[in-house]
Every structure is written in C-alpha cells, then in structure tokens.
Design a protein around this motif. Structure first.
Motif, mmCIF file in Angstrom:
data_model
loop_
_atom_site.group_PDB
_atom_site.id
_atom_site.type_symbol
_atom_site.label_atom_id
_atom_site.label_comp_id
_atom_site.label_asym_id
_atom_site.label_seq_id
_atom_site.Cartn_x
_atom_site.Cartn_y
_atom_site.Cartn_z
ATOM 1 N N TYR A 30 0.799 1.005 -16.093
ATOM 2 C CA TYR A 30 0.112 0.932 -14.808
ATOM 3 C C TYR A 30 -1.203 0.177 -15.023
ATOM 4 O O TYR A 30 -1.734 0.136 -16.147
ATOM 5 N N THR A 77 0.849 5.095 3.605
ATOM 6 C CA THR A 77 1.949 4.356 4.217
ATOM 7 C C THR A 77 1.808 4.447 5.727
ATOM 8 O O THR A 77 0.967 5.196 6.226
ATOM 9 N N ARG A 81 4.346 -0.941 9.127
ATOM 10 C CA ARG A 81 3.175 -1.474 8.425
ATOM 11 C C ARG A 81 3.350 -2.988 8.288
ATOM 12 O O ARG A 81 4.406 -3.445 7.865
ATOM 13 N N GLY A 109 9.970 3.264 -3.881
ATOM 14 C CA GLY A 109 8.571 3.642 -3.627
ATOM 15 C C GLY A 109 8.381 3.891 -2.141
ATOM 16 O O GLY A 109 7.507 3.329 -1.497
ATOM 17 N N GLU A 115 8.351 3.977 6.022
ATOM 18 C CA GLU A 115 8.916 2.620 5.902
ATOM 19 C C GLU A 115 10.430 2.632 6.168
ATOM 20 O O GLU A 115 10.933 1.788 6.929
ATOM 21 N N ASP A 138 11.531 7.516 -4.671
ATOM 22 C CA ASP A 138 10.118 7.562 -5.050
ATOM 23 C C ASP A 138 10.005 8.353 -6.353
ATOM 24 O O ASP A 138 10.885 9.131 -6.706
ATOM 25 N N ASN A 200 12.381 6.592 -10.890
ATOM 26 C CA ASN A 200 11.138 6.061 -11.452
ATOM 27 C C ASN A 200 11.368 4.614 -11.881
ATOM 28 O O ASN A 200 12.151 4.353 -12.805
ATOM 29 N N LEU A 201 10.691 3.709 -11.229
ATOM 30 C CA LEU A 201 10.903 2.283 -11.506
ATOM 31 C C LEU A 201 10.541 1.898 -12.935
ATOM 32 O O LEU A 201 11.027 0.897 -13.459
ATOM 33 N N ARG A 216 7.478 -2.269 -1.311
ATOM 34 C CA ARG A 216 6.217 -2.786 -0.783
ATOM 35 C C ARG A 216 5.036 -1.907 -1.191
ATOM 36 O O ARG A 216 5.114 -0.680 -1.127
ATOM 37 N N ASN A 217 3.994 -2.549 -1.671
ATOM 38 C CA ASN A 217 2.752 -1.866 -2.030
ATOM 39 C C ASN A 217 2.952 -0.819 -3.125
ATOM 40 O O ASN A 217 2.366 0.256 -3.090
HETATM 41 C C1 LIG Z 1 1.195 2.970 -1.473
HETATM 42 S S1 LIG Z 1 2.754 3.803 -1.451
HETATM 43 C C2 LIG Z 1 3.756 2.592 -0.638
HETATM 44 C C3 LIG Z 1 4.667 3.205 0.379
HETATM 45 C C4 LIG Z 1 5.494 2.223 1.205
HETATM 46 N N1 LIG Z 1 6.356 1.430 0.371
HETATM 47 C C5 LIG Z 1 4.615 1.335 2.054
HETATM 48 O O1 LIG Z 1 4.403 0.169 1.705
HETATM 49 O O2 LIG Z 1 4.092 1.814 3.072
HETATM 50 C C6 LIG Z 1 3.238 3.675 -3.173
HETATM 51 C C7 LIG Z 1 4.375 4.619 -3.541
HETATM 52 O O3 LIG Z 1 4.911 4.194 -4.797
HETATM 53 C C8 LIG Z 1 5.292 5.347 -5.517
HETATM 54 N N2 LIG Z 1 5.384 5.012 -6.940
HETATM 55 C C9 LIG Z 1 4.380 4.802 -7.827
HETATM 56 N N3 LIG Z 1 4.879 4.547 -9.053
HETATM 57 C C10 LIG Z 1 6.232 4.578 -8.943
HETATM 58 C C11 LIG Z 1 7.295 4.416 -9.857
HETATM 59 N N4 LIG Z 1 7.068 4.156 -11.158
HETATM 60 N N5 LIG Z 1 8.570 4.518 -9.412
HETATM 61 C C12 LIG Z 1 8.820 4.804 -8.094
HETATM 62 N N6 LIG Z 1 7.845 4.988 -7.173
HETATM 63 C C13 LIG Z 1 6.565 4.871 -7.593
HETATM 64 C C14 LIG Z 1 4.203 6.356 -5.186
HETATM 65 O O4 LIG Z 1 4.617 7.682 -5.442
HETATM 66 C C15 LIG Z 1 3.957 6.064 -3.709
HETATM 67 O O5 LIG Z 1 4.750 6.883 -2.903
#
Ligand SMILES: C[S@@+](CC[C@H](N)C(=O)[O-])C[C@H]1O[C@@H](n2cnc3c(N)ncnc32)[C@H](O)[C@@H]1O
Length: 275
Positions: A30, A77, A81, A109, A115, A138, A200-201, A216-217
């Motif tokens: 990260y 979120t 959006r 995510g 979304e 997520d 988990n990505l 996204r994001n």
């Molecule tokens: C800012 S939110 C974005 C939500 C939505 N995609 C949007 O754009 O409105 C980021 C999300 O990514 C998830 N996230 C962070 N690291 C991740 C990972 N390694 N694998 C899957 N999800 C992850 C977080 O838990 C969070 O829910």
C-alpha cells in the motif's frame, strides 16, 4: 492539525508484519505515506499514545483489529459517483454488453455497495438486469455486511438524485429505494442479482470471467507494484473485448498491460481489452 503519533518507516513495517502474520491482511504494497497517516488517525481516535499500546491492542484484542481495519481503509463512496462515468457506461459500454446472452460484472473494492447498486439501476434502465450477474467484492467484511442489507444514507439521497439525473437518469430516483427511519433501503429487485463476497486484491486470485470490471478509487491507495499486479489480475479476469473502469485519478498508463488495452473514454477512465 496534529493527528498524534507518527510511525517511523521501521515501525510501519513492524505493524504491517504483525497484521499480516496475525490476521492475514497484506498491506505491504500500500502507498506508505497514506498508510502512515491513517494509522496515526486510528491511534488518535483510540487514544493510543505509543507504538507499544498499538501493538498490544492488535495482538490481544481481535475486536480492536476489526475496528482498526474499518478505520484504516478508506470507505468513502456514493451512488452515481462521477455522474459522467455512468453516462459513458450508458452510452458506450452497455450497448456493447447487450450482445451477450449472460453478462457478468465485477465490482472490486465495492465498499458499502453504492457503486454496484448504481450499476444495477443502470442495467435495469437498459433492460439488461435480468440477464446480468453482479459480483461485488471488498477486503473489509464490515462493508460487505452493510452492503448486503442494501442500506444507503437517507441524508445523501438528495445528492444521489442529482448525480443520477446528471448520469442521464430519467426516472424519479425515489422509486429505487424505500425509506426506513433514518435510512433508505435499495429495493430488493435491484439487489437480488448481486453476490457480495470477500476478496483481497493483494493476495486473492482470478475467480471468474467478466465482460466488465469496475475498480474505482481503490488502487489509488496501492504502490506501483501492487497496481501492476492488480491490473494483470483484471486482464486475466476479463473476456476478450471486456471493459475495465477505474477511478478518475487512476490509470493503467504505467502498467505492464498498457498495450493490451485501448481507451474507450480517457476522461472517465474506461478501457477495453484489445482481444
Ligand atoms: C474509497 S472505497 C471505493 C468504493 C467504490 N469503489 C467507489 O469508488 O465509490 C475503497 C474500497 O477499497 C477497499 N479495499 C482496499 N484494499 C483492498 C484490497 N486489497 N482488496 C479489495 N478491496 C480493497 C476498501 O475496503 C474500500 O471499501
């Protein structure tokens, strides 16, 4: 504003290792500055003054870790959006997806679901919802728990209505939810095709083949190496000519798979796998 204790680089590595070993969540790739800032924020809210206190809580209090994980990840979120992104989906992507007998879409995510609920509404309006399977994943189980209930913020419905109209929506947005005290709940028929699951990505693999992936994001919080890894995962999860959408501040320009995609909309970051 002073947000309290600041971890050094070595201390950050210690915390990352502890979380990986005890709970299996991998934050090694990260973006470090934002991770350090967010850990400091957690410590501040929990009133922890030292690294020792943080480690003690992480080691001995699983419920503290649940809270810590929720607070560490950015979960912001909203529905529709970046409305122009949804307008591009309506005009440039959904007409192409209409040629598939079954459409599979992955929201990676997905946070608390806003979304994927927006996508479901879009598909309904394009007459495609009943032959689409939506997978919303997520890292954070608390987000998924809320998403499964279909709860959205009542206070924000006004803002969501504006987003919806700007995205080209023609209906009365309120037909998509029912009011329930301080919350609004997305109607069941717009949630029944969605499967929410933890993924988990950073560590999990390809699990299906999709015609569209939205992430996204999310990658904005990853370093280059992890972004590259995730873009490859998406390449391998897309069908030939499948679409990939990322956030407005994200790009595949610096990744190994850059040549395998063409741009569908530069402004709203929609790409298409070449073959
Ligand atoms: C800012 S939110 C974005 C939500 C939505 N995609 C949007 O754009 O409105 C980021 C999300 O990514 C998830 N996230 C962070 N690291 C991740 C990972 N390694 N694998 C899957 N999800 C992850 C977080 O838990 C969070 O829910």
């Amino acid at each position: 504003m002073d947000i309290g204790y600041r971890l050094t680089d070595v201390e950050l590595d210690e915390i990352i290792q502890l979380i990986l070993q005890k709970y299996g969540y991998d934050f090694r790739n990260y973006a470090r500055t934002s991770l350090t800032r967010r850990i400091a924020r957690c410590m501040n809210i929990a009133n922890l003054k030292t690294l020792y206190e943080l480690k003690y809580n992480l080691i001995n209090e699983p419920s503290f870790f649940t809270w810590f994980l929720e607070t560490l990840t950015v979960n912001v979120t909203e529905m529709f959006r970046d409305p122009l992104f949804y307008k591009d989906l309506r005009e440039k992507v959904l007409p192409a997806l209409a040629s598939y007998p079954i459409i599979k879409i992955w929201h990676a995510g997905c946070a608390t679901g806003e979304e994927v609920f927006s996508m479901s509404i879009l598909l309904h309006e394009a007459g495609l919802l009943n032959r689409t399977k939506l997978y919303a994943t997520d890292l954070n189980p608390a987000n998924l728990e809320r998403a499964r209930k279909g709860i959205i913020s009542m206070e924000q419905t006004k803002e969501y209505t504006i987003n919806y109209i700007q995205s080209g929506g023609k209906n009365d947005f309120s037909v998509y939810y029912t009011a329930h005290y301080q919350s609004a709940i997305i109607r069941k028929e717009f949630r029944s095709n969605i499967l929410f699951a933890q993924h988990n990505l950073a560590v999990d693999q390809v699990f299906n083949e999709f015609q569209l992936i939205c992430c996204r994001n999310v990658m904005i919080y990853f370093n280059r190496e992890l972004q590259n890894h995730v873009f490859k995962l998406f390449y391998n999860s897309l069908s030939p000519k499948g679409y990939l959408a990322v956030g407005i501040k994200e790009s595949l320009l610096f990744t190994d798979v850059k040549e395998q995609f063409e741009s569908v909309s530069a402004a709203t970051r929609i790409y298409r796998r070449k073959n």
